[in-house]
Design a protein around this motif. Structure first.
Motif, mmCIF file in Angstrom:
data_model
loop_
_atom_site.group_PDB
_atom_site.id
_atom_site.type_symbol
_atom_site.label_atom_id
_atom_site.label_comp_id
_atom_site.label_asym_id
_atom_site.label_seq_id
_atom_site.Cartn_x
_atom_site.Cartn_y
_atom_site.Cartn_z
ATOM 1 N N ARG A 86 47.367 -17.505 21.054
ATOM 2 C CA ARG A 86 48.554 -18.181 20.379
ATOM 3 C C ARG A 86 49.209 -17.063 19.372
ATOM 4 N N ALA A 87 50.439 -16.628 19.846
ATOM 5 C CA ALA A 87 51.146 -15.851 19.109
ATOM 6 C C ALA A 87 51.535 -16.256 17.567
ATOM 7 N N SER A 88 51.491 -15.405 16.937
ATOM 8 C CA SER A 88 52.317 -16.016 15.432
ATOM 9 C C SER A 88 52.652 -14.751 14.638
ATOM 10 N N ALA A 89 53.264 -15.086 13.769
ATOM 11 C CA ALA A 89 54.025 -14.154 12.995
ATOM 12 C C ALA A 89 53.103 -13.421 12.305
ATOM 13 N N TYR A 90 52.139 -13.966 11.934
ATOM 14 C CA TYR A 90 50.764 -13.206 11.072
ATOM 15 C C TYR A 90 50.020 -12.041 11.928
ATOM 16 N N LEU A 91 49.650 -12.476 13.270
ATOM 17 C CA LEU A 91 49.134 -11.513 13.975
ATOM 18 C C LEU A 91 50.143 -10.373 14.535
ATOM 19 N N CYS A 92 51.340 -10.886 14.734
ATOM 20 C CA CYS A 92 52.343 -9.806 15.033
ATOM 21 C C CYS A 92 52.414 -8.753 14.099
ATOM 22 N N LEU A 93 52.587 -9.202 12.759
ATOM 23 C CA LEU A 93 52.601 -8.526 11.715
ATOM 24 C C LEU A 93 51.420 -7.396 11.464
ATOM 25 N N LEU A 94 50.262 -7.922 11.664
ATOM 26 C CA LEU A 94 48.924 -7.365 11.641
ATOM 27 C C LEU A 94 49.020 -6.099 12.726
ATOM 28 N N THR A 95 49.480 -6.413 13.937
ATOM 29 C CA THR A 95 49.729 -5.637 15.235
ATOM 30 C C THR A 95 50.857 -4.460 14.471
ATOM 31 N N LEU A 96 51.703 -4.801 14.136
ATOM 32 C CA LEU A 96 52.465 -3.552 13.657
ATOM 33 C C LEU A 96 52.236 -2.810 12.558
ATOM 34 N N LEU A 97 51.325 -3.481 11.596
ATOM 35 C CA LEU A 97 50.481 -2.638 10.595
ATOM 36 C C LEU A 97 49.619 -1.658 11.466
ATOM 37 N N LEU A 98 48.940 -1.875 12.305
ATOM 38 C CA LEU A 98 47.903 -1.232 13.131
ATOM 39 C C LEU A 98 48.833 0.080 13.727
ATOM 40 N N VAL A 99 49.791 -0.444 14.377
ATOM 41 C CA VAL A 99 50.645 0.664 15.017
ATOM 42 C C VAL A 99 51.073 1.634 13.973
ATOM 43 N N SER A 110 44.311 12.799 6.845
ATOM 44 C CA SER A 110 43.278 12.392 5.956
ATOM 45 C C SER A 110 41.996 12.564 6.806
ATOM 46 N N GLY A 111 42.142 13.442 7.826
ATOM 47 C CA GLY A 111 40.839 13.799 8.773
ATOM 48 C C GLY A 111 40.790 12.968 9.840
ATOM 49 N N PHE A 112 39.524 13.050 10.352
ATOM 50 C CA PHE A 112 39.213 12.495 11.785
ATOM 51 C C PHE A 112 39.064 11.049 11.298
ATOM 52 N N GLY A 113 38.615 10.993 10.147
ATOM 53 C CA GLY A 113 38.104 9.504 9.805
ATOM 54 C C GLY A 113 39.078 8.428 9.629
ATOM 55 N N ALA A 114 40.436 8.959 9.713
ATOM 56 C CA ALA A 114 41.562 8.072 9.656
ATOM 57 C C ALA A 114 41.679 7.598 10.974
ATOM 58 N N LEU A 115 41.607 8.517 12.040
ATOM 59 C CA LEU A 115 41.740 7.837 13.284
ATOM 60 C C LEU A 115 40.471 6.619 13.832
ATOM 61 N N PHE A 116 39.213 7.045 13.145
ATOM 62 C CA PHE A 116 38.154 6.167 13.318
ATOM 63 C C PHE A 116 38.581 4.977 12.653
ATOM 64 N N ARG A 117 38.969 4.806 11.504
ATOM 65 C CA ARG A 117 39.254 3.820 10.730
ATOM 66 C C ARG A 117 40.748 2.906 11.610
ATOM 67 N N CYS A 118 41.398 3.716 12.280
ATOM 68 C CA CYS A 118 42.371 2.988 13.222
ATOM 69 C C CYS A 118 41.763 2.337 14.251
ATOM 70 N N PHE A 119 40.639 2.858 14.720
ATOM 71 C CA PHE A 119 39.959 2.290 16.040
ATOM 72 C C PHE A 119 39.284 1.088 15.477
ATOM 73 N N ARG A 120 38.829 1.089 14.259
ATOM 74 C CA ARG A 120 38.152 -0.097 13.712
ATOM 75 C C ARG A 120 39.149 -1.170 13.253
ATOM 76 N N LEU A 121 40.394 -0.612 13.073
ATOM 77 C CA LEU A 121 41.280 -1.691 12.654
ATOM 78 C C LEU A 121 41.757 -2.298 14.228
ATOM 79 N N ALA A 122 41.813 -1.522 15.178
ATOM 80 C CA ALA A 122 42.281 -2.232 16.468
ATOM 81 C C ALA A 122 41.406 -3.237 17.036
ATOM 82 N N LEU A 123 40.131 -2.901 16.751
ATOM 83 C CA LEU A 123 38.887 -3.863 17.368
ATOM 84 C C LEU A 123 39.242 -5.076 16.554
#
Length: 418
Positions: A86-99, A110-123
């Motif tokens: 169910r698409a919502s503005a909230y999830l779309c904004l979170l996805t934009l924040l992920l990108v 910020s080192g490779f840890g930043a990419l790991f945190r991005c992977f965590r946020l993506a999951l």
């Protein structure tokens, strides 16, 4: 072929068509959804905090929290193999924040840890998308939230019983911490305040009994008091005031509760003013209190640090929410530091979207719970970080989004199918 006789009876019209009964409601979320929600909460508990009774290596805790997130995503995917969302503005904004987070972290400042945190946020965001199938404006996710965080508080209380010295160490000024799992006083205060507020609203909406509510509210308030967490206390009071205010015109129970709350608050302010002031100051000097326990110094240094235009717009990438080795403790400045002005604008849009939808909804228990969660997160954002990454605050806002979702369309009747 002869003409078939038309069936007659109480369920038939003269036209021979069967009267449609009431449309069935969408199926309730399976119990696995609650398990997934519990795994998401486990992932956001963090790995840094007080010294526990049984020393737990940080690497072990990180493996447990990250394993919980991977398990949550896997279970959600298995449960929703057809990817019904169910698409919502909230999830779309979170996805934009992920990108944006991936873009800002790609240069590895910020080192490779930043990419790991991005992977965590993506999951994390992906799991929320998969769970959105069961967002219907009902209180199901509120109940999951209360149960899971109350289980966390039970572990805190157990640690207090097992080792009072470890649960209230001098390192934290005698404030309550997690002795079995490394939880800081602000974390415990946040969890206690949120479930107290939600349980009070469920009680006013007659979605729980008085005894069940008391079993959650009373011990949670005791733990909140032992943490001496001012932000959580103010968030609870102001958030409940706004939430109950949204019900006053339509709920007699809300009006009674509001009246008694005002009366009790007035009596406490008059009779216990010195005690409340001592609890609020926590033994700090006026100077230390005025600069928010040193937070203001970190904020001034962060804002004064030189930045390139790209860093101002997109930040330096996902980090550990610190600056110069000290915690930032402000969601807006943490987002500005890691995701720039663009990330700050996205987070502001999240609050505007959720708040705007809440204002447009008619008075109801769901809207009141959403108002409480949105208000609490907005108040806590001033002295707590977490709005730009996978955190309990995003889970609070996710529950608010599920409460503000329009009810799912009912299943079609047999007549509509034919």
């Amino acid at each position: 072929m002869g003409r078939e006789p038309t069936r007659r009876g109480p369920a038939a019209e003269d036209t021979g068509r069967v009267r449609p009964g009431p449309a069935p409601h969408p199926a309730a979320p399976p119990r696995t959804v609650e398990v997934i929600w519990g795994l998401l909460i486990l992932n956001t508990l963090g790995s840094a905090g007080a010294v526990t009774v049984i020393p737990l290596p940080r690497s072990l805790i990180q493996m447990a929290t990250m394993g919980a997130l991977v398990s949550a995503f896997t279970l959600a995917l298995v449960l929703n193999l057809r990817l019904r969302i169910r698409a919502s503005a909230y999830l779309c904004l979170l996805t934009l924040l992920l990108v944006l987070s991936v873009v800002s972290s790609a240069h590895l400042e910020s080192g490779f840890g930043a990419l790991f945190r991005c992977f965590r946020l993506a999951l994390f965001v992906g799991t929320l998308w998969l769970l959105s199938r069961w967002w219907d404006g009902g209180p199901a996710f509120v109940r999951y939230h209360v149960r899971m965080y109350f289980a966390v508080l039970v572990s805190v209380a157990a640690g207090l019983v097992v080792s009072p010295g470890a649960a209230m160490p001098e390192l934290y000024g005698g404030r309550l911490v997690g002795a079995l799992w490394p939880l800081t006083p602000p974390q415990i205060g946040q969890y206690a305040a949120v479930i107290v507020g939600l349980t009070v609203l469920l009680l006013l909406g007659r979605r729980t009994t008085g005894s069940s509510a008391a079993a959650i509210i009373v011990p949670s308030l005791v733990l909140l008091a032992l943490t001496h967490t001012r932000t959580a206390t103010l968030g609870l009071i102001l958030g409940l005031a706004l939430a109950i205010g949204s019900l006053v015109l339509t709920s007699a129970a809300a009006r009674r509760f509001f009246g008694w709350a005002v009366l009790c608050a007035t009596a406490a302010a008059v009779g216990l003013s010195s005690l409340l002031e001592a609890w609020f100051l926590r033994g700090q000097s006026q100077e230390n209190f005025s600069n928010l326990t040193g937070r203001a110094k970190v904020w001034d240094a962060l804002l004064a640090a030189p930045r390139t235009t790209l860093e101002q717009l997109f930040g330096t990438g996902l980090g550990d929410k610190s600056f110069g080795g000290l915690p930032i403790d402000n969601s807006w400045l943490a987002v500005y530091n890691e995701q720039g002005l663009t990330g700050t604008a996205i987070v502001a849009a999240v609050f505007l979207a959720l708040g705007g939808v809440a204002l447009l909804r008619p008075p109801s228990l769901s809207r009141a719970c959403a108002v409480f969660l949105i208000s609490y997160c907005a108040i806590a954002s001033y002295t707590e970080a977490g709005l730009g990454d996978a955190s309990p605050y995003l889970l609070h806002l996710t529950v608010a989004a599920s409460l503000l979702a329009a009810p799912a369309a009912p299943l079609p009747t047999p007549e509509e199918v034919t």
